[in-house]
Design a protein around this motif. Structure first.
Motif, PDB file in Angstrom:
ATOM      1  N   TYR A 464      46.590  40.242  45.297  1.00 37.51           N
ATOM      2  CA  TYR A 464      46.022  41.562  45.582  1.00 37.51           C
ATOM      3  C   TYR A 464      45.006  41.457  46.703  1.00 37.51           C
ATOM      4  N   SER A 482      47.997  45.799  45.111  1.00 40.24           N
ATOM      5  CA  SER A 482      48.679  44.539  44.747  1.00 40.24           C
ATOM      6  C   SER A 482      49.511  44.065  45.935  1.00 40.24           C
ATOM      7  N   THR A 514      36.056  39.887  42.941  1.00 41.43           N
ATOM      8  CA  THR A 514      37.133  40.446  42.123  1.00 41.43           C
ATOM      9  C   THR A 514      37.384  39.552  40.920  1.00 41.43           C
ATOM     10  N   SER A 516      40.570  39.072  37.741  1.00 38.80           N
ATOM     11  CA  SER A 516      41.843  39.450  37.135  1.00 38.80           C
ATOM     12  C   SER A 516      42.075  38.584  35.916  1.00 38.80           C
ATOM     13  N   GLY A 520      47.327  39.413  34.413  1.00 35.52           N
ATOM     14  CA  GLY A 520      47.407  40.316  35.556  1.00 35.52           C
ATOM     15  C   GLY A 520      47.520  41.775  35.150  1.00 35.52           C
ATOM     16  N   TYR A 523      41.924  44.427  36.153  1.00 33.31           N
ATOM     17  CA  TYR A 523      41.290  43.991  37.392  1.00 33.31           C
ATOM     18  C   TYR A 523      39.919  44.638  37.514  1.00 33.31           C
TER      19      TYR A 523
END
Length: 596
Positions: A464, A482, A514, A516, A520, A523
């Motif tokens: 991403y 993404s 970020t 995740s 996945g 986020y």
């Protein structure tokens, strides 16, 4: 001393008598003959015989003189003189034999001392006509026999020498016809086979003639000659075998031309000729694969694997490090590999996977470059010159070098054309990897996209990207997309940010963190500025995003520190923003519960 003086006196007397034309007496000449001074006596004896043709003893000694001369002659170098001397001796011996009688022996018995023998019956010394005649007959028979034997010796000697010289001339003609051993073998044909056969037979005949010479020589008894052949192998094609042999030398250093010829002939017949046929057959098999590829539109890569003949390559490289046929085969195989690769990729032509398209194009380009490299190398070579070593192959595959060179040229042009198209296509597809496409927008996956309204702050390879989108220099939005193989995002999120803190002028100070989860599915994107405000706080915007539901929420904060790390607790849903010992905790709904 007295004897020598007497002889010299007699000789001087005879010489003076001859000079003044006085008649020479035989008894004076006999004084020289008796003491075997044949060289001194010969001119006077000849003069005497010319003037007196009725003295058999004079003929006898003239025969002895020429017999003696014949025994001293070199039988090989002076054969004609030797035969002449023997013929002359035979002539005089025959004359003597015809003229000597009992009366002659009784009247001139002192001139026949060499035949003086004791009579076993009476015990008295004397000369018998039978003894003289027997000796002369024996001499005549011996001379006639030796004459025949000498002629045979000379015949075989000359024959051996001439046959060897012819062999030498023949191998030199072979050597001059080829630049080196490589060309000698590779250019071999039926004509060369016949020439080698002739060389072997000619040398073998020379050896047999020499053996006959040796056999004939032994019949002459002891001579000054005892030659022995010492054969040497021809190992260096261009240097060995050129020197002649001196057949007069006892150690006769000769080149073994027969061994060279038979060895070379065996190589040509057992290796070169079969190899030439194999090359043509190999070319036919490659052509069949080309027909299959064109007719059935199927890849022939698996067939190429089984076609490769390492043994054939190894055989060729024994004689040529860079054999032209193998270069041609490499070109044809490279062409088939390229075309097969393109055919294999046809089923992928509609794939939207940019990575797959890049990989496909890269493979095709690699094959095209290989084809171009081989064709380029062949284009720079002197094909006409190299083709001389492979005339059988060229004649049975391309007919002539003009057709071959045309094929190489067309292959080079095709490879260059394909390489150019593929380079352009690969460049375009590599560029596609650097962008996401969302409707009419292109989102860069690199930080130097100055003209784009999208300014990436975080790029996680093939997962991403997040950053700021500027409608204008004062109005910014956060975005999260993404990254997919097709470069069309399946997660497309835009969210509000603190517009005052994230103006375009402050972009150099804008950063992001970020997070995740492993699956996945969840986020977090934290946008913040490293520039503190008047309250010594750092503006930040946090967005929570679900893969399935999209944006959950986005919230602005004033942090007391510059964040360095995000930590998520799945059981509580809390997100911790950290910076060394400082941290802020946000609950699952975006509310700040701890800020210290």
């Amino acid at each position: 001393m007295i004897k020598v003086g007497l002889i010299n006196t007699v000789f001087l007397f005879l010489l003076v008598s001859a000079v003044y034309g006085q008649k020479v007496k035989y008894k004076d000449i006999y004084g020289l003959l008796k003491t075997k001074q044949y060289e001194a006596a010969e001119p006077f004896l000849k003069k005497y015989i010319k003037e007196n043709d009725d003295n058999p003893n004079a003929y006898l000694f003239m025969g002895i003189i020429f017999h003696e001369k014949a025994s001293k002659d070199d039988i090989l170098k002076q054969t004609e003189r030797t035969l002449s001397h023997m013929d002359t001796a035979i002539y005089y011996y025959t004359k003597a034999n015809q003229m000597i009688t009992e009366k002659e022996l009784k009247r001139n018995d002192e001139y026949y001392e060499l035949y003086n023998r004791r009579d076993l019956r009476t015990g008295e010394f004397g000369v018998k006509l039978s003894d003289v005649q027997f000796d002369l007959q024996k001499k005549l028979e011996g001379l006639r026999e030796r004459t025949d034997r000498l002629k045979m010796v000379k015949y075989y000697f000359v024959l051996a020498d001439s046959l060897y010289k012819k062999s030498n001339a023949l191998i030199r003609s072979i050597q001059s016809a080829y630049p080196g051993e490589k060309e000698f073998y590779l250019r071999a044909d039926e004509t060369l086979i016949k020439t080698l056969s002739t060389l072997a037979v000619r040398y073998d005949s020379a050896v047999k003639a020499f053996e006959n010479y040796k056999g004939s020589l032994s019949t002459l008894g002891r001579t000054n000659y005892n030659q022995v052949m010492v054969p040497r192998e021809v190992t260096d094609f261009k240097k060995d075998g050129t020197s002649l042999a001196d057949f007069y030398q006892n150690e006769l250093d000769v080149w073994d031309y027969k061994r060279f010829a038979e060895k070379s002939k065996a190589v040509v017949e057992k290796e070169i000729f079969p190899m030439n046929k194999h090359l043509v057959e190999y070319d036919i098999e490659i052509n069949k694969l080309r027909e299959k590829l064109g007719k059935d539109s199927v890849s022939v890569k698996s067939d190429l694997t089984t076609l490769i003949d390492k043994l054939l390559m190894d055989q060729l490289k024994k004689y040529d490090k860079e054999p032209l046929p193998m270069e041609i085969f490499s070109l044809k195989i490279a062409d088939l590999e390229y075309r097969s690769t393109v055919l294999e990729h046809r089923k992928l032509v509609d794939s939207t996977d940019v990575h797959l398209q890049v990989e496909r194009t890269t493979k095709e380009l690699r094959c095209a470059m290989k084809l171009d490299s081989i064709a380029a190398k062949l284009s720079t070579e002197n094909i006409d010159e190299k083709a001389e070593d492979y005339s059988f192959f060229i004649a049975n595959t391309y007919n002539n070098t003009i057709v071959l060179k045309s094929y190489v040229k067309l292959s080079k042009e095709f490879a260059e054309q394909e390489k150019g198209k593929l380079n352009a296509r690969l460049s375009k597809r590599n560029e596609s990897l650097r962008w996401l496409v969302q409707l009419s927008d292109s989102i860069p996956l690199f930080r130097e996209a100055r003209r784009s309204r999208f300014k990436p702050l975080s790029i996680v390879d093939e997962k991403y990207t997040a950053g700021l989108y500027y409608k204008d220099s004062l109005n910014a939005e956060g975005y999260f997309y993404s990254i997919t193989p097709t470069r069309v995002p399946d997660i497309k999120i835009k969210f509000a940010v603190d517009k005052t803190s994230f103006r375009q002028s402050g972009l150099p100070m804008a950063k992001s963190l970020t997070f995740s989860d492993a699956a996945g599915q969840i986020y977090f994107v934290l946008m913040y500025t490293e520039k503190a405000n008047k309250d010594n706080k750092y503006a930040a915007t946090l967005a929570k995003i679900y893969r399935s539901d999209g944006l959950a929420w986005s919230t602005n904060y004033q942090l007391a520190f510059v964040p360095k790390e995000l930590a998520f607790k799945a059981d509580t849903g809390e997100l911790t923003i950290k910076a060394d010992a400082l941290q802020s905790v946000v609950d699952k709904n975006g509310k700040m519960v701890v800020n210290k």
